[in-house]
Design an enzyme around this catalytic site. Structure first.
Site, mmCIF file in Angstrom:
data_model
loop_
_atom_site.group_PDB
_atom_site.id
_atom_site.type_symbol
_atom_site.label_atom_id
_atom_site.label_comp_id
_atom_site.label_asym_id
_atom_site.label_seq_id
_atom_site.Cartn_x
_atom_site.Cartn_y
_atom_site.Cartn_z
ATOM 1 N N ASP A 1 37.911 33.216 43.443
ATOM 2 C CA ASP A 1 37.616 32.078 43.628
ATOM 3 C C ASP A 1 38.516 31.099 42.970
ATOM 4 O OD1 ASP A 1 35.452 32.694 45.700
ATOM 5 O OD2 ASP A 1 33.950 32.261 44.280
ATOM 6 N N HIS B 1 28.321 31.931 38.103
ATOM 7 C CA HIS B 1 28.732 30.694 37.693
ATOM 8 C C HIS B 1 28.374 30.696 36.082
ATOM 9 C CE1 HIS B 1 30.564 28.517 41.090
ATOM 10 N NE2 HIS B 1 30.887 29.870 41.169
ATOM 11 N N ASN C 1 34.742 35.452 47.298
ATOM 12 C CA ASN C 1 34.275 35.137 48.267
ATOM 13 C C ASN C 1 34.524 33.769 49.144
ATOM 14 O OD1 ASN C 1 32.715 34.100 46.222
ATOM 15 N ND2 ASN C 1 30.972 33.396 47.719
ATOM 16 N N HIS C 2 34.996 32.892 48.164
ATOM 17 C CA HIS C 2 35.343 31.569 48.829
ATOM 18 C C HIS C 2 36.894 31.465 49.407
ATOM 19 C CE1 HIS C 2 32.210 28.436 47.808
ATOM 20 N NE2 HIS C 2 31.782 29.453 47.078
ATOM 21 N N HIS D 1 37.568 27.455 41.673
ATOM 22 C CA HIS D 1 37.046 26.618 42.689
ATOM 23 C C HIS D 1 38.237 25.224 43.005
ATOM 24 C CE1 HIS D 1 33.435 28.781 44.055
ATOM 25 N NE2 HIS D 1 33.345 28.882 42.720
#
Length: 737
Positions: free
Chosen positions: A68, A253, A135-136, A30
């Site tokens: 991600d 996560h 997905n991000h 992230h």
């Protein structure tokens, strides 16, 4: 490490180093999360640099990421620059890469260059990095993902992307080091409901090499929901093929990095979790780890490594009604108790961080690395603190105002506390669930935000708030369906394609998606209506309704995927059209003249009367335009006045949420390095197949060398149940603790 591994000659710890393939595994980095936060803005980048340093210090053969890598679909230039800087600093170098690439690179990396980066003569890559998308950071409406930029620049090997999400064929990346062979399968993120349906239709197939089928270690990388959130909003472990040896599971996560055996499918699963906390939930408070995976033949061992740069995070709960020193609704005493509890949590998390630092430093000092064992610990970073308060019998207070007293002590003073109530039972629970559903299924407005905050205080949406991604529970299709449940339904626009346009707008930041969808639909409707013979109002309405119904019925998952993949061409066309449009002022003038002329002709009056009417209309239009501009200006000023700096901060802090070519041979010793010119001449003189071998593939249930040979690749049977455990390797892995 288990004791039996010390005597096992096939354990990676006992195998010759030139035959052991080592991989550093991590997921959900992230990068760019909360980058505008003055305290937490660099957390994700700092931890990612630590991960690359661990890989460099352990001299692993490659790095493998489970999706991600970026937090945003379109990361900022600052985040992209920092990422490319770290990759160049830690993955480039003169250390030879001992991996032999055996599969067809044009299949694994279907781009213009079609080359794994460490075999590109233009780069010196010492530690290649392989990654799928999550997905991000999945491919956006223009068909490109952020990973495509890193791939085309030679920094990342991006694999696992599927062109057809309703008929998936997974081709492995085949690597070899010494006598250890690795078949690396990757599946980038697909919407869980769609992928669930594709698995049920038995449309997910995996290719396996014919040559020495049982000698390959099969590693599968996936980025999907592992925990069941809905009937189809997850991927059951039983869907995965039993030929797999180890699954690297991303998206979740929670850090559960120790391998867990699935007794039914007979493979292991490791879930490293995220490397940065993106929500203040209990799962994110677990210590963050990465791991070094070592492979020898078909055996593996996993060494878990705790990350030191992760910001400390403590999560606790307080039930006010259970505190004997509090009287009902005594909020003054309650605030004092809550403040004391938070100060206690801050002291505890800092003490734990210092103790952990000393423990790890002593370990490193004993091995000759790190600071002296007696060195003083540095100042701990500001911790994340979340206190969850059950307030039945008490009232609430403003969390942001309350948190101001902790500024400079913690990293999240605005949301240090969260109020909730115990879950209701019976009819009350049904009514609360209906209220929560109504709010979450409706578009977000000021009223819905206030209602959502009240539900958070009541604890009704507790399960939803614990998810790391709000989009896991709220789907664009559902929002469109709920918004259009009115007495008069849409007459021209079909709802399902409209949902696709809205999804591109919301999830992919495609700002022109809705506008272009409406313009295209209206143009097609006008062209179709113009072909109606002897049109009447009723006949035209009937024709338009029928055409809309046909569009809705013909819409399916394939057309949805096709629409999203074609957004690049549509966006380019929209830009060209925008460049060629006339200026707004001439358009307004033309329309005003036409209206004046029509008014004059319609009245059939004399010339003098017509002039008077035209002048009056022009003066009225001018006055109306001035009033409209003034009203718009006043409205903008009011909106700017209403938005306070704290509101802007809340949006930013939202939780939910080689110059010289490396020559290699098939021997275990790395070949000597040569100059780029020598390497190019050698490559031109030698046959292309001398360096790279494309292996043949066979179905998972067919032993090596058997069956037909009518092609270089074959797919698995439609039913995965035909795959038997006999197709597996000779040994199973054991996790190293």
């Amino acid at each position: 490490m288990h004791h039996d591994e010390l005597a096992d000659p096939d354990a990676p710890c006992n195998a010759p180093r030139e035959d052991v393939l080592s991989i550093l595994i991590a997921t959900d980095n992230h990068l760019g999360y909360a980058e505008k936060d003055p305290i937490r803005g660099n957390d994700s980048i700092a931890t990612f640099e630590e991960i690359l340093k661990i890989a460099q210090d352990r001299a692993v053969d490659m790095v493998l990421l489970g999706g991600d890598l970026f937090h945003d679909n379109k990361p900022s230039r600052k985040t992209l620059y920092s990422t490319m800087e770290l990759l160049r600093a830690h993955c480039m170098g003169d250390r030879p890469c001992a991996l032999e690439f055996l599969s067809d690179q044009s299949v694994n990396f279907p781009n213009r260059f079609a080359t794994v980066n460490y075999m590109d003569p233009n780069y010196n890559v010492s530690m290649p990095l392989f990654s799928i998308h999550g997905n991000h950071d999945d491919p956006s409406g223009d068909g490109l993902a952020a990973l495509d930029l890193l791939s085309v620049s030679g920094l990342v090997n991006y694999f696992g992307r599927q062109r057809e999400v309703d008929d998936i064929l997974i081709t492995p990346v085949l690597l070899r080091k010494g006598i250890t062979s690795l078949a690396l399968y990757g599946l980038g993120n697909v919407r869980d409901e769609r992928l669930h349906r594709t698995f049920l239709k038995k449309k997910v197939k995996m290719l396996r090499p014919i040559e020495g089928t049982d000698d390959w270690f099969n590693l599968f990388v996936i980025h999907q929901n592992r925990v069941k959130h809905d009937k189809t909003n997850y991927i059951p472990e039983s869907f995965l093929d039993p030929c797999i040896n180890l699954v690297l599971w991303g998206h979740e996560h929670d850090c559960n990095i120790e391998p867990v055996l699935n007794a039914q499918q007979e493979f292991y699963i490791t879930q490293p979790g995220s490397s940065v906390a993106t929500s203040l939930s209990e799962g994110e408070a677990k210590p963050k780890h990465v791991a070094v995976l070592r492979l020898y033949k078909t055996n593996f061992e996993l060494e878990s490594i705790r990350l030191r740069t992760v910001r400390p995070f403590v999560f606790s709960e307080l039930v006010l009604s259970e505190q004997p020193s509090l009287r009902a609704n005594d909020m003054k005493a309650a605030q004092k108790l809550i403040t004391a509890r938070i100060h206690e949590l801050i002291a505890n998390v800092k003490a734990e961080w210092v103790e952990q630092w000393h423990t790890e430093n002593e370990t490193q000092a004993g091995s000759g690395a790190g600071a002296p064992a007696a060195a003083a610990a540095p100042e701990p970073p500001l911790p994340l603190v979340r206190l969850r308060i059950e307030y039945s019998g008490f009232s609430t207070f403003n969390p942001q105002q309350f948190g101001q007293q902790f500024v400079g002590q913690i990293a999240n003073p605005k949301d240090v506390v969260m109020f909730y109530r115990k879950r209701k039972t019976g009819s009350a629970a049904a009514a609360a669930a209906a209220a929560a559903s109504a709010i979450f299924d409706a578009p977000e407005t000021a009223a819905s935000r206030r209602a959502t905050q009240q539900l958070q205080l009541d604890g009704i949406d507790e399960a939803l708030l614990g998810l790391p991604d709000k989009l896991d529970t709220v789907r664009v299709e559902d929002l469109v369906t709920e918004c259009l449940k009115v007495e008069e339904e849409l007459l021209v626009l079909p709802e399902a394609p409209l949902a696709d346009a809205l999804r591109a707008f919301v999830e992919k930041q495609d700002n022109d998606a809705i506008k272009e969808f409406i313009e295209t639909t209206l143009r097609e409707t006008r062209d179709s209506a113009g072909k109606v013979d002897a049109p009447t109002d009723d006949l035209l309405v009937q024709h338009i309704v029928m055409e809309k119904s046909q569009k809705s019925q013909s819409h399916n998952a394939e057309s949805s995927a096709k629409y999203l993949s074609q957004r690049k061409a549509t966006a380019s066309g929209a830009d060209d059209d925008a460049d060629g449009e006339a200026m707004p002022a001439p358009k307004t003038t033309a329309r005003g003249k036409a209206a004046s002329t029509a008014t004059t002709a319609g009245r059939g009056r004399g010339r003098g009367r017509a002039k008077t009417t035209t002048a009056t209309t022009s003066r009225a239009s001018t006055a109306a335009a001035k009033r409209k501009r003034k009203a718009a200006t006043d409205s903008d000023e009011e909106e700017e006045a209403e938005m306070s700096p704290s509101d802007a901060d809340d949006d930013d802090d939202e939780e939910e949420a080689p110059p010289a070519k490396k020559t290699r041979t098939s021997t275990r010793t790395p070949a000597a390095r040569t100059t780029r010119a020598t390497a190019a001449a050698a490559a031109a003189a030698a046959p292309k197949t001398t360096r790279q071998t494309t292996l043949n593939f066979a179905p998972a249930s067919t032993p090596s060398g058997d069956g037909e040979s009518s092609g270089s690749q074959r797919v698995l049977p439609a039913s995965f149940t035909a795959t038997t455990p006999s197709t597996r390797g000779r040994g199973r892995g054991r996790g190293k603790k």
